[in-house]
Design a protein around this motif. Structure first.
Motif, PDB file in Angstrom:
ATOM      1  N   THR A  20       0.825  -1.205   0.000  1.00 24.27           N
ATOM      2  CA  THR A  20       0.000   0.000   0.000  1.00 24.27           C
ATOM      3  C   THR A  20       0.862   1.259   0.000  1.00 24.27           C
ATOM      4  OG1 THR A  20      -1.762  -1.160   1.164  1.00 24.27           O
ATOM      5  CG2 THR A  20      -1.799   1.244   1.273  1.00 24.27           C
ATOM      6  N   THR A  21       1.913   1.249   0.812  1.00 23.24           N
ATOM      7  CA  THR A  21       2.818   2.403   0.888  1.00 23.24           C
ATOM      8  C   THR A  21       3.533   2.618  -0.444  1.00 23.24           C
ATOM      9  OG1 THR A  21       3.111   2.047   3.254  1.00 23.24           O
ATOM     10  CG2 THR A  21       4.761   3.417   2.153  1.00 23.24           C
ATOM     11  N   ALA A  22       3.967   1.530  -1.071  1.00 19.84           N
ATOM     12  CA  ALA A  22       4.626   1.633  -2.379  1.00 19.84           C
ATOM     13  C   ALA A  22       3.690   2.259  -3.404  1.00 19.84           C
ATOM     14  CB  ALA A  22       5.097   0.259  -2.845  1.00 19.84           C
ATOM     15  N   ALA A  23       2.439   1.841  -3.394  1.00 19.16           N
ATOM     16  CA  ALA A  23       1.460   2.405  -4.327  1.00 19.16           C
ATOM     17  C   ALA A  23       1.256   3.896  -4.062  1.00 19.16           C
ATOM     18  CB  ALA A  23       0.132   1.658  -4.216  1.00 19.16           C
ATOM     19  N   GLY A  24       1.217   4.279  -2.795  1.00 18.67           N
ATOM     20  CA  GLY A  24       1.075   5.691  -2.449  1.00 18.67           C
ATOM     21  C   GLY A  24       2.266   6.515  -2.916  1.00 18.67           C
ATOM     22  N   LEU A  25       3.459   5.950  -2.762  1.00 15.63           N
ATOM     23  CA  LEU A  25       4.661   6.657  -3.216  1.00 15.63           C
ATOM     24  C   LEU A  25       4.700   6.781  -4.724  1.00 15.63           C
ATOM     25  CD1 LEU A  25       7.455   5.278  -0.850  1.00 15.63           C
ATOM     26  CD2 LEU A  25       6.538   7.596  -0.934  1.00 15.63           C
ATOM     27  N   GLN A  26       4.163   5.790  -5.421  1.00 18.23           N
ATOM     28  CA  GLN A  26       4.090   5.878  -6.882  1.00 18.23           C
ATOM     29  C   GLN A  26       3.299   7.114  -7.293  1.00 18.23           C
ATOM     30  OE1 GLN A  26       4.859   3.805  -9.657  1.00 18.23           O
ATOM     31  NE2 GLN A  26       5.841   2.098  -8.633  1.00 18.23           N
ATOM     32  N   ALA A  68      12.764   3.663  -3.040  1.00 19.41           N
ATOM     33  CA  ALA A  68      11.909   3.292  -1.913  1.00 19.41           C
ATOM     34  C   ALA A  68      10.755   2.412  -2.377  1.00 19.41           C
ATOM     35  CB  ALA A  68      11.382   4.543  -1.209  1.00 19.41           C
ATOM     36  N   VAL A  69      10.168   2.746  -3.511  1.00 19.92           N
ATOM     37  CA  VAL A  69       9.071   1.949  -4.062  1.00 19.92           C
ATOM     38  C   VAL A  69       9.566   0.529  -4.345  1.00 19.92           C
ATOM     39  CG1 VAL A  69       7.584   1.630  -6.093  1.00 19.92           C
ATOM     40  CG2 VAL A  69       7.727   3.861  -4.979  1.00 19.92           C
ATOM     41  N   ALA A  70      10.717   0.423  -4.983  1.00 16.32           N
ATOM     42  CA  ALA A  70      11.268  -0.898  -5.310  1.00 16.32           C
ATOM     43  C   ALA A  70      11.553  -1.702  -4.041  1.00 16.32           C
ATOM     44  CB  ALA A  70      12.542  -0.745  -6.141  1.00 16.32           C
ATOM     45  N   ALA A  71      12.119  -1.051  -3.032  1.00 16.73           N
ATOM     46  CA  ALA A  71      12.420  -1.738  -1.774  1.00 16.73           C
ATOM     47  C   ALA A  71      11.148  -2.201  -1.073  1.00 16.73           C
ATOM     48  CB  ALA A  71      13.234  -0.824  -0.862  1.00 16.73           C
ATOM     49  N   LEU A  72      10.138  -1.361  -1.075  1.00 18.55           N
ATOM     50  CA  LEU A  72       8.868  -1.726  -0.439  1.00 18.55           C
ATOM     51  C   LEU A  72       8.172  -2.864  -1.186  1.00 18.55           C
ATOM     52  CD1 LEU A  72       7.566   1.820   0.477  1.00 18.55           C
ATOM     53  CD2 LEU A  72       8.015  -0.032   2.102  1.00 18.55           C
ATOM     54  N   GLN A  73       8.232  -2.836  -2.498  1.00 13.79           N
ATOM     55  CA  GLN A  73       7.629  -3.913  -3.277  1.00 13.79           C
ATOM     56  C   GLN A  73       8.341  -5.239  -3.012  1.00 13.79           C
ATOM     57  OE1 GLN A  73       7.871  -2.134  -7.193  1.00 13.79           O
ATOM     58  NE2 GLN A  73       5.750  -1.434  -7.116  1.00 13.79           N
ATOM     59  N   GLN A  74       9.662  -5.177  -2.929  1.00  5.20           N
ATOM     60  CA  GLN A  74      10.441  -6.377  -2.646  1.00  5.20           C
ATOM     61  C   GLN A  74      10.134  -6.893  -1.243  1.00  5.20           C
ATOM     62  OE1 GLN A  74      14.668  -5.810  -2.996  1.00  5.20           O
ATOM     63  NE2 GLN A  74      15.100  -8.004  -2.932  1.00  5.20           N
ATOM     64  N   ALA A  75      10.063  -5.996  -0.278  1.00  2.82           N
ATOM     65  CA  ALA A  75       9.752  -6.391   1.092  1.00  2.82           C
ATOM     66  C   ALA A  75       8.351  -6.989   1.183  1.00  2.82           C
ATOM     67  CB  ALA A  75       9.870  -5.185   2.029  1.00  2.82           C
ATOM     68  N   SER A  76       7.419  -6.400   0.470  1.00  4.69           N
ATOM     69  CA  SER A  76       6.050  -6.908   0.457  1.00  4.69           C
ATOM     70  C   SER A  76       6.008  -8.335  -0.073  1.00  4.69           C
ATOM     71  CB  SER A  76       5.158  -6.007  -0.399  1.00  4.69           C
ATOM     72  OG  SER A  76       3.884  -6.577  -0.556  1.00  4.69           O
ATOM     73  N   GLN A  77       6.672  -8.551  -1.183  1.00  5.99           N
ATOM     74  CA  GLN A  77       6.680  -9.891  -1.792  1.00  5.99           C
ATOM     75  C   GLN A  77       7.363 -10.907  -0.874  1.00  5.99           C
ATOM     76  OE1 GLN A  77       8.565  -9.182  -5.563  1.00  5.99           O
ATOM     77  NE2 GLN A  77       6.767  -8.161  -6.417  1.00  5.99           N
ATOM     78  N   ALA A  78       8.489 -10.519  -0.287  1.00  2.64           N
ATOM     79  CA  ALA A  78       9.219 -11.427   0.591  1.00  2.64           C
ATOM     80  C   ALA A  78       8.404 -11.773   1.835  1.00  2.64           C
ATOM     81  CB  ALA A  78      10.559 -10.811   0.978  1.00  2.64           C
ATOM     82  N   ALA A  79       7.789 -10.765   2.442  1.00  2.73           N
ATOM     83  CA  ALA A  79       6.996 -10.996   3.649  1.00  2.73           C
ATOM     84  C   ALA A  79       5.791 -11.883   3.337  1.00  2.73           C
ATOM     85  CB  ALA A  79       6.539  -9.668   4.254  1.00  2.73           C
ATOM     86  N   THR A  80       5.145 -11.623   2.222  1.00  9.11           N
ATOM     87  CA  THR A  80       3.975 -12.400   1.832  1.00  9.11           C
ATOM     88  C   THR A  80       4.356 -13.851   1.538  1.00  9.11           C
ATOM     89  OG1 THR A  80       2.916 -10.415   0.949  1.00  9.11           O
ATOM     90  CG2 THR A  80       2.046 -12.526   0.194  1.00  9.11           C
ATOM     91  N   ARG A  81       5.449 -14.042   0.796  1.00  6.69           N
ATOM     92  CA  ARG A  81       5.914 -15.398   0.493  1.00  6.69           C
ATOM     93  C   ARG A  81       6.267 -16.161   1.771  1.00  6.69           C
ATOM     94  NH1 ARG A  81       8.875 -13.158  -3.811  1.00  6.69           N
ATOM     95  NH2 ARG A  81      10.690 -13.102  -2.471  1.00  6.69           N
ATOM     96  N   PHE A  82       6.991 -15.489   2.655  1.00 10.37           N
ATOM     97  CA  PHE A  82       7.413 -16.152   3.894  1.00 10.37           C
ATOM     98  C   PHE A  82       6.204 -16.478   4.767  1.00 10.37           C
ATOM     99  CE2 PHE A  82       9.202 -16.337   8.211  1.00 10.37           C
ATOM    100  CZ  PHE A  82      10.153 -17.326   7.993  1.00 10.37           C
ATOM    101  N   ALA A  83       5.269 -15.549   4.871  1.00  9.45           N
ATOM    102  CA  ALA A  83       4.084 -15.779   5.686  1.00  9.45           C
ATOM    103  C   ALA A  83       3.282 -16.968   5.163  1.00  9.45           C
ATOM    104  CB  ALA A  83       3.202 -14.539   5.719  1.00  9.45           C
ATOM    105  N   SER A  84       3.198 -17.101   3.831  1.00  9.77           N
ATOM    106  CA  SER A  84       2.432 -18.228   3.312  1.00  9.77           C
ATOM    107  C   SER A  84       3.188 -19.547   3.407  1.00  9.77           C
ATOM    108  CB  SER A  84       1.950 -17.995   1.898  1.00  9.77           C
ATOM    109  OG  SER A  84       2.852 -17.365   1.085  1.00  9.77           O
ATOM    110  N   SER A  85       4.478 -19.480   3.673  1.00 10.27           N
ATOM    111  CA  SER A  85       5.248 -20.721   3.799  1.00 10.27           C
ATOM    112  C   SER A  85       5.216 -21.287   5.221  1.00 10.27           C
ATOM    113  CB  SER A  85       6.700 -20.502   3.364  1.00 10.27           C
ATOM    114  OG  SER A  85       7.407 -19.765   4.341  1.00 10.27           O
ATOM    115  N   ILE A  86       4.735 -20.484   6.188  1.00  6.43           N
ATOM    116  CA  ILE A  86       4.691 -20.982   7.571  1.00  6.43           C
ATOM    117  C   ILE A  86       3.276 -21.286   7.999  1.00  6.43           C
ATOM    118  CG2 ILE A  86       6.839 -19.993   8.381  1.00  6.43           C
ATOM    119  CD1 ILE A  86       5.320 -17.623   9.499  1.00  6.43           C
TER     120      ILE A  86
END
Length: 86
Positions: A20-26, A68-86
Protein backbone atom coordinates in the motif's frame (compact mmCIF):
# COMPACT_ATOMS: atom_id res chain seq x y z
CA UNK A 1 -2.89 -17.68 19.27
CA UNK A 2 0.48 -19.36 18.93
CA UNK A 3 3.62 -17.37 18.35
CA UNK A 4 3.90 -18.83 14.88
CA UNK A 5 0.42 -17.62 14.02
CA UNK A 6 1.26 -14.18 15.38
CA UNK A 7 4.41 -14.00 13.27
CA UNK A 8 2.49 -15.10 10.19
CA UNK A 9 -0.21 -12.51 10.83
CA UNK A 10 2.38 -9.78 11.41
CA UNK A 11 4.27 -10.64 8.22
CA UNK A 12 1.05 -10.68 6.22
CA UNK A 13 0.21 -7.25 7.62
CA UNK A 14 3.69 -5.91 6.85
CA UNK A 15 3.45 -7.25 3.31
CA UNK A 16 0.12 -5.56 2.79
CA UNK A 17 1.23 -2.28 4.36
CA UNK A 18 4.44 -2.22 2.29
CA UNK A 19 2.44 -2.79 -0.89
CA UNK A 20 0.00 0.00 0.00
CA UNK A 21 2.82 2.40 0.89
CA UNK A 22 4.63 1.63 -2.38
CA UNK A 23 1.46 2.40 -4.33
CA UNK A 24 1.08 5.69 -2.45
CA UNK A 25 4.66 6.66 -3.22
CA UNK A 26 4.09 5.88 -6.88
CA UNK A 27 1.36 8.52 -6.88
CA UNK A 28 3.58 10.95 -5.01
CA UNK A 29 6.35 10.46 -7.58
CA UNK A 30 4.18 11.98 -10.28
CA UNK A 31 4.21 15.23 -8.30
CA UNK A 32 7.98 15.44 -8.81
CA UNK A 33 7.55 15.06 -12.56
CA UNK A 34 4.89 17.77 -12.57
CA UNK A 35 7.09 20.08 -10.50
CA UNK A 36 10.07 19.52 -12.80
CA UNK A 37 7.95 20.38 -15.83
CA UNK A 38 6.57 23.49 -14.12
CA UNK A 39 10.03 24.70 -13.12
CA UNK A 40 11.29 24.19 -16.66
CA UNK A 41 8.29 25.99 -18.15
CA UNK A 42 8.27 28.85 -15.66
CA UNK A 43 11.90 29.66 -14.92
CA UNK A 44 13.83 27.43 -17.31
CA UNK A 45 17.12 28.90 -18.45
CA UNK A 46 17.47 31.41 -15.62
CA UNK A 47 20.76 33.27 -15.59
CA UNK A 48 21.42 32.29 -11.99
CA UNK A 49 20.95 28.57 -12.63
CA UNK A 50 18.28 28.34 -9.94
CA UNK A 51 16.16 26.25 -12.28
CA UNK A 52 18.93 23.70 -12.83
CA UNK A 53 19.53 23.37 -9.08
CA UNK A 54 15.83 22.91 -8.40
CA UNK A 55 15.41 20.41 -11.22
CA UNK A 56 18.45 18.42 -10.05
CA UNK A 57 17.09 18.37 -6.50
CA UNK A 58 13.67 17.20 -7.66
CA UNK A 59 15.18 14.56 -9.94
CA UNK A 60 17.37 13.25 -7.10
CA UNK A 61 14.32 13.02 -4.84
CA UNK A 62 12.37 11.29 -7.60
CA UNK A 63 15.12 8.65 -7.91
CA UNK A 64 15.05 8.07 -4.15
CA UNK A 65 11.28 7.63 -4.27
CA UNK A 66 11.78 5.08 -7.05
CA UNK A 67 14.29 3.23 -4.88
CA UNK A 68 11.91 3.29 -1.91
CA UNK A 69 9.07 1.95 -4.06
CA UNK A 70 11.27 -0.90 -5.31
CA UNK A 71 12.42 -1.74 -1.77
CA UNK A 72 8.87 -1.73 -0.44
CA UNK A 73 7.63 -3.91 -3.28
CA UNK A 74 10.44 -6.38 -2.65
CA UNK A 75 9.75 -6.39 1.09
CA UNK A 76 6.05 -6.91 0.46
CA UNK A 77 6.68 -9.89 -1.79
CA UNK A 78 9.22 -11.43 0.59
CA UNK A 79 7.00 -11.00 3.65
CA UNK A 80 3.98 -12.40 1.83
CA UNK A 81 5.91 -15.40 0.49
CA UNK A 82 7.41 -16.15 3.89
CA UNK A 83 4.08 -15.78 5.69
CA UNK A 84 2.43 -18.23 3.31
CA UNK A 85 5.25 -20.72 3.80
CA UNK A 86 4.69 -20.98 7.57
Amino acid sequence: MSQLSQVKQQLTSIGSDAKTTAAGLQGFKSKFSQAINQVQATIGGSAQGVDKDMIQTLQAAEKQVDAAVAALQQASQAATRFASSI
